[in-house]
Design a protein around this motif. Structure first.
Motif, PDB file in Angstrom:
ATOM      1  N   PRO A 294       4.566   4.237 -13.075  1.00 47.68           N
ATOM      2  CA  PRO A 294       5.726   4.452 -12.198  1.00 47.68           C
ATOM      3  C   PRO A 294       5.354   4.482 -10.720  1.00 47.68           C
ATOM      4  O   PRO A 294       6.156   4.112  -9.872  1.00 47.68           O
ATOM      5  N   VAL A 295       4.131   4.924 -10.411  1.00 49.21           N
ATOM      6  CA  VAL A 295       3.683   4.903  -9.016  1.00 49.21           C
ATOM      7  C   VAL A 295       2.311   4.240  -8.946  1.00 49.21           C
ATOM      8  O   VAL A 295       1.407   4.547  -9.726  1.00 49.21           O
ATOM      9  N   VAL A 296       2.191   3.315  -8.007  1.00 43.70           N
ATOM     10  CA  VAL A 296       0.950   2.580  -7.817  1.00 43.70           C
ATOM     11  C   VAL A 296       0.471   2.832  -6.389  1.00 43.70           C
ATOM     12  O   VAL A 296       1.266   2.815  -5.455  1.00 43.70           O
ATOM     13  N   GLN A 297      -0.826   3.091  -6.254  1.00 47.04           N
ATOM     14  CA  GLN A 297      -1.356   3.413  -4.929  1.00 47.04           C
ATOM     15  C   GLN A 297      -2.225   2.272  -4.413  1.00 47.04           C
ATOM     16  O   GLN A 297      -3.288   1.972  -4.952  1.00 47.04           O
ATOM     17  N   TYR A 298      -1.762   1.655  -3.338  1.00 46.40           N
ATOM     18  CA  TYR A 298      -2.463   0.525  -2.725  1.00 46.40           C
ATOM     19  C   TYR A 298      -3.579   1.031  -1.828  1.00 46.40           C
ATOM     20  O   TYR A 298      -3.362   1.918  -1.024  1.00 46.40           O
ATOM     21  N   TRP A 299      -4.766   0.451  -1.952  1.00 46.56           N
ATOM     22  CA  TRP A 299      -5.870   0.875  -1.083  1.00 46.56           C
ATOM     23  C   TRP A 299      -6.783  -0.257  -0.642  1.00 46.56           C
ATOM     24  O   TRP A 299      -7.256  -0.287   0.484  1.00 46.56           O
ATOM     25  N   ASP A 300      -7.035  -1.241  -1.544  1.00 49.76           N
ATOM     26  CA  ASP A 300      -8.108  -2.216  -1.325  1.00 49.76           C
ATOM     27  C   ASP A 300      -7.604  -3.399  -0.503  1.00 49.76           C
ATOM     28  O   ASP A 300      -6.982  -4.317  -1.031  1.00 49.76           O
ATOM     29  N   ILE A 301      -7.916  -3.361   0.775  1.00 46.11           N
ATOM     30  CA  ILE A 301      -7.403  -4.365   1.700  1.00 46.11           C
ATOM     31  C   ILE A 301      -7.985  -5.739   1.433  1.00 46.11           C
ATOM     32  O   ILE A 301      -7.431  -6.746   1.854  1.00 46.11           O
ATOM     33  N   ALA A 302      -9.132  -5.795   0.719  1.00 48.92           N
ATOM     34  CA  ALA A 302      -9.774  -7.081   0.477  1.00 48.92           C
ATOM     35  C   ALA A 302      -9.220  -7.762  -0.777  1.00 48.92           C
ATOM     36  O   ALA A 302      -9.376  -8.965  -0.965  1.00 48.92           O
ATOM     37  N   ALA A 303      -8.565  -7.000  -1.641  1.00 49.89           N
ATOM     38  CA  ALA A 303      -8.071  -7.570  -2.902  1.00 49.89           C
ATOM     39  C   ALA A 303      -6.643  -8.072  -2.721  1.00 49.89           C
ATOM     40  O   ALA A 303      -5.938  -7.663  -1.806  1.00 49.89           O
ATOM     41  N   SER A 304      -6.233  -8.952  -3.608  1.00 49.53           N
ATOM     42  CA  SER A 304      -4.858  -9.459  -3.547  1.00 49.53           C
ATOM     43  C   SER A 304      -3.874  -8.347  -3.895  1.00 49.53           C
ATOM     44  O   SER A 304      -4.139  -7.514  -4.761  1.00 49.53           O
ATOM     45  N   ALA A 305      -2.739  -8.376  -3.209  1.00 59.64           N
ATOM     46  CA  ALA A 305      -1.706  -7.370  -3.485  1.00 59.64           C
ATOM     47  C   ALA A 305      -0.639  -7.916  -4.422  1.00 59.64           C
ATOM     48  O   ALA A 305       0.399  -7.281  -4.627  1.00 59.64           O
ATOM     49  N   ASP A 306      -0.892  -9.095  -5.018  1.00 61.20           N
ATOM     50  CA  ASP A 306       0.139  -9.727  -5.855  1.00 61.20           C
ATOM     51  C   ASP A 306       0.603  -8.833  -6.997  1.00 61.20           C
ATOM     52  O   ASP A 306       1.788  -8.711  -7.261  1.00 61.20           O
ATOM     53  N   ALA A 307      -0.365  -8.222  -7.688  1.00 62.33           N
ATOM     54  CA  ALA A 307       0.016  -7.393  -8.838  1.00 62.33           C
ATOM     55  C   ALA A 307       0.830  -6.187  -8.373  1.00 62.33           C
ATOM     56  O   ALA A 307       1.749  -5.742  -9.067  1.00 62.33           O
ATOM     57  N   VAL A 308       0.506  -5.673  -7.209  1.00 62.28           N
ATOM     58  CA  VAL A 308       1.259  -4.524  -6.677  1.00 62.28           C
ATOM     59  C   VAL A 308       2.697  -4.966  -6.393  1.00 62.28           C
ATOM     60  O   VAL A 308       3.658  -4.263  -6.713  1.00 62.28           O
ATOM     61  N   ARG A 309       2.830  -6.139  -5.813  1.00 57.68           N
ATOM     62  CA  ARG A 309       4.168  -6.683  -5.532  1.00 57.68           C
ATOM     63  C   ARG A 309       4.960  -6.867  -6.823  1.00 57.68           C
ATOM     64  O   ARG A 309       6.120  -6.508  -6.914  1.00 57.68           O
ATOM     65  N   ARG A 310       4.297  -7.407  -7.820  1.00 56.75           N
ATOM     66  CA  ARG A 310       5.002  -7.604  -9.097  1.00 56.75           C
ATOM     67  C   ARG A 310       5.385  -6.270  -9.720  1.00 56.75           C
ATOM     68  O   ARG A 310       6.475  -6.123 -10.276  1.00 56.75           O
ATOM     69  N   ALA A 311       4.493  -5.293  -9.608  1.00 50.37           N
ATOM     70  CA  ALA A 311       4.806  -3.963 -10.147  1.00 50.37           C
ATOM     71  C   ALA A 311       6.037  -3.401  -9.442  1.00 50.37           C
ATOM     72  O   ALA A 311       6.925  -2.809 -10.069  1.00 50.37           O
ATOM     73  N   ALA A 312       6.109  -3.606  -8.134  1.00 49.90           N
ATOM     74  CA  ALA A 312       7.262  -3.104  -7.375  1.00 49.90           C
ATOM     75  C   ALA A 312       8.541  -3.813  -7.850  1.00 49.90           C
ATOM     76  O   ALA A 312       9.596  -3.185  -7.976  1.00 49.90           O
ATOM     77  N   GLN A 313       8.405  -5.103  -8.145  1.00 48.06           N
ATOM     78  CA  GLN A 313       9.582  -5.816  -8.659  1.00 48.06           C
ATOM     79  C   GLN A 313      10.025  -5.273 -10.006  1.00 48.06           C
ATOM     80  O   GLN A 313      11.193  -5.324 -10.355  1.00 48.06           O
ATOM     81  N   ARG A 314       9.072  -4.735 -10.755  1.00 49.99           N
ATOM     82  CA  ARG A 314       9.411  -4.142 -12.056  1.00 49.99           C
ATOM     83  C   ARG A 314       9.807  -2.678 -11.936  1.00 49.99           C
ATOM     84  O   ARG A 314       9.984  -2.001 -12.942  1.00 49.99           O
ATOM     85  N   GLY A 315       9.887  -2.187 -10.713  1.00 46.91           N
ATOM     86  CA  GLY A 315      10.416  -0.826 -10.532  1.00 46.91           C
ATOM     87  C   GLY A 315       9.407   0.241 -10.182  1.00 46.91           C
ATOM     88  O   GLY A 315       9.773   1.399  -9.976  1.00 46.91           O
ATOM     89  N   SER A 316       8.114  -0.113 -10.138  1.00 42.33           N
ATOM     90  CA  SER A 316       7.144   0.897  -9.696  1.00 42.33           C
ATOM     91  C   SER A 316       7.369   1.172  -8.216  1.00 42.33           C
ATOM     92  O   SER A 316       7.791   0.300  -7.470  1.00 42.33           O
ATOM     93  N   LYS A 317       7.063   2.406  -7.806  1.00 38.22           N
ATOM     94  CA  LYS A 317       7.087   2.731  -6.388  1.00 38.22           C
ATOM     95  C   LYS A 317       5.652   2.708  -5.879  1.00 38.22           C
ATOM     96  O   LYS A 317       4.702   2.965  -6.643  1.00 38.22           O
ATOM     97  N   VAL A 318       5.505   2.410  -4.608  1.00 30.24           N
ATOM     98  CA  VAL A 318       4.171   2.210  -4.060  1.00 30.24           C
ATOM     99  C   VAL A 318       3.851   3.264  -2.990  1.00 30.24           C
ATOM    100  O   VAL A 318       4.678   3.543  -2.126  1.00 30.24           O
ATOM    101  N   VAL A 319       2.662   3.849  -3.115  1.00 30.00           N
ATOM    102  CA  VAL A 319       2.136   4.715  -2.067  1.00 30.00           C
ATOM    103  C   VAL A 319       1.060   3.907  -1.337  1.00 30.00           C
ATOM    104  O   VAL A 319       0.181   3.323  -1.970  1.00 30.00           O
ATOM    105  N   LEU A 320       1.156   3.861  -0.019  1.00 26.03           N
ATOM    106  CA  LEU A 320       0.232   3.037   0.757  1.00 26.03           C
ATOM    107  C   LEU A 320      -0.927   3.862   1.310  1.00 26.03           C
ATOM    108  O   LEU A 320      -0.723   4.843   2.018  1.00 26.03           O
TER     109      LEU A 320
END
Ligand code: NGO
Length: 497
Positions: A350-376
């Motif tokens: 339900p909540v995904v925490q973004y941290w790794d600036i070198a990695a792709s954020a695609d999966a995080v974006r897709r998770a958000a589309q599926r309703g996860s909320k993101v902590v930056l």
């Protein structure tokens, strides 16, 4: 609208203007009035009195407001104004009263932090100082931009005791942060007692980076931290980091290893070399026990399951594992949050925490589309364990240098393409402790960057401008001196001498 610089409040209120008149002066007869019938609001009044009594030496009795007419002094009131939300407040200062209004105690508590910052810096001193104690005439209407404004503390690489954590809670709550994320387990140490698995703490807790003694929280210790945070309207989010970062656990129980052999305790700083044995049923019994006991200690809704840098686990098996762990968290009545790597699980936490600036954020974006909320928590901005510059004695450099401006001058809604305001739950500043051994070290890295992250999370983008901010930040320095906070005198800030 930028707040008037001479108000110097951090985070900048959503709206603040000067009012006519000299403002309010505290004196020996000032009372704090709290709304009748709200013990929680009375406790906020008592908390405020506690802060103010130390430095003013005034008695500042806290009383329940009676009938009409009793509106002088510091008046805490509750209002039904739905616009304010749980954390918003209104503060009005006239010659006869400081009136603080909110829906309930939480909003009053946030407003009290503003009031502290409107008083002279010496109000933060621990011994009696000479007045005058004047609050400027203002009218402030304020509420946060994001619901999650966090500070994470790594107590695994180096252990920090209850008192040190409480001090950090005091400092973060001064800037209206409302989440303390405790990174309780890692390769170098396991810091929380688990009844069903006692060696996690007694053995797994006995080491730390560099070979020190380590330490762990008993359940009573941990409850003390949770209560202390609750009293300051800070939610503790415990993290048990799995399936990687688990050497301390593997070293405590041979059966958690695929080959049944326990490795030695680890005191270095490498990452990504350990994993739980995903094939063994005992692993899931272990997780159920640990998560169950931790959930029972956690009044808040979230439990962090880590999930970062599990470099030895193949992707598909990793995803199945994260799905299974989420189920365990759910079964114990909590919502899982995981590091960005967990975003690829199905469903994502339900909540995904973004941290790794070198990695792709695609999966995080897709998770958000599926309703996860993101902590930056972008490492190049809010990793408070990064060095300020090449000369910083403490800290790491893998995400570059993070100066005060880097931590402040960014907009969460513009950080990642395709991820806007509504996908975000908030922001969180990380303090990893590979190089930090003491409270002094922690403070030096957190200050002055932490207040900037707090403002990123609280203030509307329209209230935030680097130029005004650096002057407001400079004005905090005498407060930190009064509070004995050890801070870095970044050359980016026009510090008073
Ligand atoms: C990474 C790593 C941590 C380190 C930290 C140091 C995350 C989420 N995993 O952040 O184990 O301590 O960097 O900056």
């Amino acid at each position: 609208m930028q707040p008037p610089v001479d108000l110097s409040v951090i985070p900048a209120p959503a709206s603040a203007r000067r009012a006519a008149g000299p403002g309010f002066a505290l004196d020996t007869s000032t009372r704090i009035l709290s709304p009748p019938g709200s013990p929680a609001a009375a406790r906020v009044g008592a908390y405020l009195a506690g802060v103010l009594r130390r430095s003013t030496g005034y008695p500042l009795p806290v009383a329940s407001a009676g009938g009409e007419g009793e509106r002088d002094g510091i008046v805490l009131e509750t209002t039904r104004d739905g616009q304010l939300g749980d954390e918003g407040y209104e503060l009005e200062v006239s010659a006869v009263a400081v009136t603080l209004r909110a829906r309930g105690a939480e909003g009053l508590f946030r407003g009290v932090q503003t009031l502290r910052q409107l008083l002279p810096a010496k109000v933060e001193d621990s011994t009696v100082q000479r007045g005058p104690w004047r609050v400027p005439a203002v009218r402030i209407v304020d509420r946060p931009r994001f619901a999650w404004r966090g500070a994470a503390l790594d107590v695994a690489r180096h252990f920090f005791g209850v008192d040190e954590v409480e001090r950090y809670i005091d400092l973060i709550s001064l800037y209206k942060l409302n989440v303390l994320h405790l990174h309780l387990t890692d390769d170098q140490g396991w810091r929380i007692a688990v009844d069903g698995w006692p060696k996690l703490a007694s053995h797994g807790g006995s080491s730390e980076v560099g070979g020190g003694r380590g330490g762990f929280y008993s359940k009573q210790d941990y409850e003390r931290i949770v209560r202390y945070a609750q009293d300051r309207y800070v939610t503790v989010v415990p993290e048990v980091d799995v399936p990687g970062h688990v050497n301390a656990a593997l070293s405590s129980y041979p059966e958690l290893n695929c080959d049944g052999r326990a490795p030695r305790l680890y005191t270095g700083t490498s990452v990504g070399f350990t994993s739980l044995c995903l094939d063994k049923p005992v692993t899931y019994r272990f997780l159920d026990d640990v998560i169950g006991e931790l959930a029972a200690l956690t009044p808040g809704p979230y439990l962090h399951v880590g999930g970062d840098e599990a470099k030895t686990v193949p992707g598909d098996r990793y995803a199945r594992f994260i799905e299974r762990v989420q189920g365990i968290v759910r079964a114990h009545g909590k919502r899982a949050i995981g590091w960005q790597e967990t975003a690829g699980a199905s469903p994502p936490p339900p909540v995904v925490q973004y941290w790794d600036i070198a990695a792709s954020a695609d999966a995080v974006r897709r998770a958000a589309q599926r309703g996860s909320k993101v902590v930056l928590s972008p490492a190049s901005k809010v990793y408070l364990d990064m060095k300020y510059d090449a000369g910083t004695r403490l800290g790491l450099e893998w995400a570059g240098h993070v100066e005060v401006r880097d931590a402040y001058d960014w907009d969460p809604a513009k950080l990642l393409d395709g991820m806007g305001e509504n996908d975000l739950l908030g922001v969180e500043a990380q303090l990893w402790s590979e190089t930090l051994r003491s409270l002094r070290d922690m403070e030096f890295m957190a200050f002055p960057r932490l207040p900037g992250v707090a403002e990123v999370g609280w203030s509307p983008a329209s209230s935030r401008h680097w130029d005004g901010y650096r002057r407001r930040l400079a004005a905090q320095a005498p407060r930190w001196s009064a509070l004995a906070v050890h801070y870095h005198r970044s050359p980016q800030i026009p510090w008073p001498r």
